[in-house]
Design a protein around this motif. Structure first.
Motif, short mmCIF file in Angstrom:
data_model
loop_
_atom_site.label_atom_id
_atom_site.label_comp_id
_atom_site.label_asym_id
_atom_site.label_seq_id
_atom_site.Cartn_x
_atom_site.Cartn_y
_atom_site.Cartn_z
N TYR A 149 3.23 8.70 8.43
CA TYR A 149 2.95 9.11 7.06
C TYR A 149 3.65 10.46 6.87
O TYR A 149 4.19 11.02 7.82
CB TYR A 149 1.43 9.23 6.84
CG TYR A 149 0.70 7.89 6.98
CD1 TYR A 149 0.91 6.87 6.07
CD2 TYR A 149 -0.18 7.66 8.03
CE1 TYR A 149 0.26 5.65 6.19
CE2 TYR A 149 -0.83 6.43 8.16
CZ TYR A 149 -0.60 5.44 7.24
OH TYR A 149 -1.23 4.23 7.37
N ALA A 169 0.88 -1.17 0.00
CA ALA A 169 0.00 0.00 0.00
C ALA A 169 0.91 1.22 0.00
O ALA A 169 1.95 1.22 0.66
CB ALA A 169 -0.87 -0.01 1.25
N ALA A 170 0.55 2.23 -0.76
CA ALA A 170 1.44 3.40 -0.86
C ALA A 170 0.62 4.67 -1.01
O ALA A 170 -0.53 4.65 -1.46
CB ALA A 170 2.36 3.23 -2.07
N GLY A 171 1.25 5.78 -0.65
CA GLY A 171 0.62 7.09 -0.84
C GLY A 171 1.01 7.61 -2.22
O GLY A 171 2.19 7.58 -2.59
N THR A 222 -3.37 4.11 -1.70
CA THR A 222 -4.40 4.12 -0.65
C THR A 222 -4.70 5.51 -0.11
O THR A 222 -5.65 5.70 0.64
CB THR A 222 -3.98 3.21 0.52
OG1 THR A 222 -2.69 3.66 0.98
CG2 THR A 222 -3.91 1.75 0.12
N ASP A 223 -3.86 6.48 -0.44
CA ASP A 223 -4.06 7.86 0.00
C ASP A 223 -3.21 8.74 -0.91
O ASP A 223 -2.39 8.23 -1.66
CB ASP A 223 -3.65 8.04 1.47
CG ASP A 223 -2.24 7.56 1.72
OD1 ASP A 223 -2.05 6.34 1.91
OD2 ASP A 223 -1.31 8.39 1.67
N TYR A 265 5.85 15.07 1.34
CA TYR A 265 5.26 14.56 0.08
C TYR A 265 5.76 15.40 -1.10
O TYR A 265 6.11 14.86 -2.16
CB TYR A 265 3.73 14.62 0.13
CG TYR A 265 3.04 13.51 0.92
CD1 TYR A 265 3.26 12.16 0.60
CD2 TYR A 265 2.14 13.80 1.93
CE1 TYR A 265 2.60 11.15 1.29
CE2 TYR A 265 1.47 12.80 2.62
CZ TYR A 265 1.71 11.47 2.31
OH TYR A 265 1.05 10.48 3.00
N VAL A 267 -6.30 3.35 4.91
CA VAL A 267 -5.36 2.67 4.01
C VAL A 267 -5.85 1.24 3.77
O VAL A 267 -5.89 0.75 2.64
CB VAL A 267 -3.92 2.70 4.62
CG1 VAL A 267 -2.99 1.73 3.91
CG2 VAL A 267 -3.36 4.13 4.57
N VAL A 271 4.82 6.68 -2.41
CA VAL A 271 5.74 6.53 -1.28
C VAL A 271 5.17 5.51 -0.29
O VAL A 271 3.97 5.45 -0.07
CB VAL A 271 6.02 7.91 -0.61
CG1 VAL A 271 4.75 8.67 -0.30
CG2 VAL A 271 6.86 7.77 0.67
N GLY A 272 6.06 4.71 0.24
CA GLY A 272 5.63 3.69 1.21
C GLY A 272 6.77 3.28 2.12
O GLY A 272 7.89 3.78 2.00
N MET A 273 6.46 2.35 3.03
CA MET A 273 7.40 2.02 4.11
C MET A 273 7.98 0.61 3.98
O MET A 273 8.40 0.02 4.98
CB MET A 273 6.68 2.13 5.46
CG MET A 273 5.98 3.46 5.70
SD MET A 273 5.02 3.42 7.22
CE MET A 273 3.95 4.86 6.96
N1 HPA Z 1 3.12 7.19 3.04
C1 HPA Z 1 3.91 6.17 3.43
N2 HPA Z 1 3.49 4.94 3.48
C2 HPA Z 1 2.23 4.66 3.13
C3 HPA Z 1 1.37 5.67 2.71
C4 HPA Z 1 1.84 7.00 2.67
O1 HPA Z 1 1.12 7.96 2.32
N3 HPA Z 1 0.17 5.08 2.42
C5 HPA Z 1 0.32 3.76 2.65
N4 HPA Z 1 1.57 3.50 3.08
#
Ligand code: HPA
Length: 269
Positions: A189, A111-113, A231-232, A195, A247, A206-208
């Protein structure tokens, strides 16, 4: 550490009927692909020697052995994140075990922003490249002989697998984006300024996670395919409060599309 990898691989080999052709690491809230698998064994991480334990909500922590798209695969339901406190060698441990099991293809989801201004929540983004902003490199330290001291990263994500995925997406009418994933440690986040900075650095999302495993997979000579669920949004003017629950919700909604794409892609192997 090398001995631990061998011991874990030996433990798993005894439990496999066939040599898996690929492994999948399933990201936050993206475990439902397992429902499409013909499962022959589920091994909780607690039962696997030397495996770290997953702690984050939405990760159930099991290694799934089975078939997907007509191929024998392994799936990690729940990954190990650096922000949980694991060392980089723990985060990437399963990848080296996969290599030891003879697996040469790794599929990763997360999942990532989204930082690309055209992206929308729920989009699927095929990862074409990444930017590593983790504070510690997963290959720091003595080189483990799976690959060279200074590994090439010119095609960290297989162009061949990307091309196949794009063809499947077009044929099946699954809308997909392509872009650069920037990996950062979390667990926060991003602030709006972060961002913006990541966008300027070249990130589309971007993600972790993901980046450490992909680096180690490349070091091991594996072909990698990565996919993000947006997811955002970390896009100026569209930034709102982000919660883990939201998310998860966006990831849930996108899962059937992602699963279909991965299943069809694996079927082409
Ligand atoms: N930033 C970092 N990691 C994430 C994000 C985000 O916006 N959404 C889901 N994982």
């Amino acid at each position: 550490m090398y001995n631990n990898i061998l011991e874990t691989a030996a433990f798993l080999k005894e439990r496999l009927h066939a040599r898996p052709e690929a492994a999948i690491i399933l990201g936050s809230g993206l475990g439902s692909l397992v429902g499409e698998m013909t499962v022959s064994a589920e091994i909780p991480y607690t039962a696997i020697p030397h495996f770290p334990l997953s702690t984050v909500e939405g990760h159930s922590g099991k290694l799934i052995v089975g078939r997907l798209g007509g191929k024998d695969i392994l799936a990690l339901q729940g990954r190990f994140h650096y922000y949980e406190g694991y060392s980089m060698s723990e985060v990437t441990f399963p990848v080296r075990v996969f290599r030891e099991l003879g697996i040469r293809r790794l599929f990763v989801s997360n999942a990532a922003g989204g930082t690309h201004p055209d992206f929308a929540i729920g989009d699927l983004m095929i990862i074409t490249d990444h930017i590593n902003l983790f504070p510690e490199h997963p290959l720091r330290g003595r080189n483990i002989g799976y690959g060279p001291r200074f590994p090439d990263m010119s095609e960290a994500y297989s162009k061949d697998l990307i091309a196949r995925a794009l063809a499947i997406a077009a044929a099946r009418g699954i809308p997909v984006r392509q872009g650069v994933y920037l990996g950062t440690q979390g667990p926060t986040y991003e602030t709006p300024a972060e961002y913006r900075m990541f966008r300027r650095l070249g990130a589309d999302a971007v993600g972790m996670s993901t980046v450490p495993e992909v680096i180690v997979a490349n070091h091991c000579g594996m072909q990698v395919f990565g996919i993000s669920v947006i997811t955002d949004l970390g896009v100026e003017g569209k930034i709102v409060e982000v919660s883990h629950a939201e998310v998860q919700k966006a990831a849930d909604e996108a899962q059937p599309r992602m699963t279909l794409l991965l299943r069809e892609l694996i079927a082409t192997l």
